[in-house]
Structure formats: C-alpha cells, structure tokens
Design an enzyme around this catalytic site. Sequence first.
Site, PDB file in Angstrom:
ATOM      1  N   ARG A 108       0.819  -1.212   0.000  1.00 35.45           N
ATOM      2  CA  ARG A 108       0.000   0.000   0.000  1.00 35.45           C
ATOM      3  C   ARG A 108       0.857   1.267   0.000  1.00 35.45           C
ATOM      4  NH1 ARG A 108      -4.858  -2.549   2.239  1.00 35.45           N
ATOM      5  NH2 ARG A 108      -6.623  -1.134   2.250  1.00 35.45           N
ATOM      6  N   ARG A 153     -17.129  -3.899  11.419  1.00 35.18           N
ATOM      7  CA  ARG A 153     -15.848  -3.212  11.240  1.00 35.18           C
ATOM      8  C   ARG A 153     -16.004  -1.736  11.534  1.00 35.18           C
ATOM      9  NH1 ARG A 153     -12.669  -4.977   5.842  1.00 35.18           N
ATOM     10  NH2 ARG A 153     -11.803  -2.903   6.230  1.00 35.18           N
ATOM     11  N   ARG A 165      -9.840   7.249   4.357  1.00 32.90           N
ATOM     12  CA  ARG A 165      -9.155   6.101   3.738  1.00 32.90           C
ATOM     13  C   ARG A 165      -8.951   6.333   2.239  1.00 32.90           C
ATOM     14  NH1 ARG A 165     -13.071   1.541   5.737  1.00 32.90           N
ATOM     15  NH2 ARG A 165     -11.885   0.145   4.402  1.00 32.90           N
TER      16      ARG A 165
END
Length: 211
Positions: A108, A153, A165
């Site tokens: 990432r 979550r 995000r």
Amino acid sequence: MYDINLTSVYYIYRLDEKLMFNLILFGPPGSGKGTQSDKLVEQYGLIHLSTGNLLREEISNKTPLGLEAKKFMDKGQLVPDEVVIGMIDSSLEQHKKARGFLFDGFPRTVAQAKALDKLLELKKTSIASVLALEVNDEELIKRLLNRGKTSGRSDDTNENVIRKRLTVYNNETTPVADHYKKSKKFLAVNGEGSIEEIFSRLSEAIDKKLK
Ligand code: B4P
C-alpha cells in the site's frame, strides 16, 4: 467434493510448470479486493495474503501488534510499514511450498512495494502481474457503508473515516501503481458491475499472463 472445473485443473498444472505465480490485487478500499481474492485463490490454487485480514486477526486476538494497529485503522490511516512488512515476511516463511501468492491490500506504499521485491528476490521469484480494480468514489463509499451495517468493522461505519481512507489511498497508495507500471506489470480492470462479471475480467487477464 469432485466439483472442480477443467479450466482450474489446466491452470493449476500450468502454475506447477512455471514454479511460482505471484499476483497483486490492487485498488482502493471497497473496490472488491477481498471479494475477488476469495474466488481467485480457489480458481488458481494460490495462497491468499491479505494484510487487512491478518491485522484484523491480530486485533481480535488482542495481541500487542493488534492493539497498536487498531489505533491507525480506526482513524482510516495506514498501519506503519515495518509492522505490515514483518507480517508478510513471516507469512511467506510459513508457506515455503506455495505455488504462488495472491497479495490483497499489500503493498500500500512504495516502501512496502520495494520491501516485497526484496523478499521475493530472496526466494528467487517476483511479481508476475498487478491487477488494479477501478471503481468510482461514490460507489466505494456506498459499498463500505453497506458492509459496515453487518461487518462490525469500525472503519466501515463512519463516512468521514471512509473518506479519510480514500484520501490516504490517493496520496500514499496510488504511487505504488507507478512502481509497477515501470516494469509493465500493471493492468487496470473495471471493478464495477456484478461480482461474476468482474471475476471473469480478472480471470481473463490472468489466463493471458499464464499462456
Ligand atoms: P483491507 O482489509 O485491505 O480492506 P478494504 O480495502 O477496506 O476492502 P476491499 O477492497 O478488500 O473490499 P471488499 O472486497 O471487502 O484494509 C482495511 C484497513 O487495514 C486499511 O484501511 C488499513 O488501515 C489497514 N491495512 C491493510 N493493509 C495495509 C497495509 N498493507 N499497510 C498499511 N495498512 C494496511 O469489498 C467491500 C464491500 O463491497 C463488501 O461489502 C463487498 O461485499 C462489496 N462488494 C464487492 N464487490 C462488489 C460488487 N461488484 N458490487 C457491489 N458490491 C461489492
């Protein structure tokens, strides 16, 4: 029990022939990496390495690593590189005889991509292909909020965290694509449509690579 199709048998045979086939499934949060990985590992007999799943396992086991990682994940931030690279290193060691790996959600950052290159080089192998799922932001937010209703979550229930995000993805993860574009391993795949449609686009790209 015997319900395995001939295409899978053929490609598993091809994978043995080529010794190792390593694939990265790339894309923003909610683009379907986890969903498609489950299907791809079954079809091609690869070991699925999802850093998201590994981190969530650490969290549910309340390990020191998990407790530390949770602080970042709950804010929509990336977990520090050294933590994630260490996890991948030990997972590769645990599967020495694998015919190949499917990396999901990793690398990432460019630092993670360079570390992965080195780890694979030590094993005398490399990445064969990077398939990038492309999905527009509004669809991503819709999918993640939807998953948040049932997944438990905490990073999926708050729209601000989801948007954070996506920003982190644009700033820190998209440069990873350039890393692989340099070696012509990168292929963008339309990640919108039904799960089966997307799976057949991905399979087609992998089959071409295996030929
Ligand atoms: P991940 O676990 O990697 O998860 P994700 O990016 O949120 O989701 P994914 O793309 O896998 O989507 P999915 O198939 O589930 O990351 C979570 C967090 O962990 C990160 O934010 C970060 O903090 C940390 N982390 C993980 N790896 C890291 C690393 N390498 N370095 C640092 N930090 C790291 O699909 C999402 C939803 O869409 C599901 O509900 C699914 O059912 C639905 N869906 C899928 N395909 C669909 C389709 N075609 N149509 C409609 N809905 C669809």
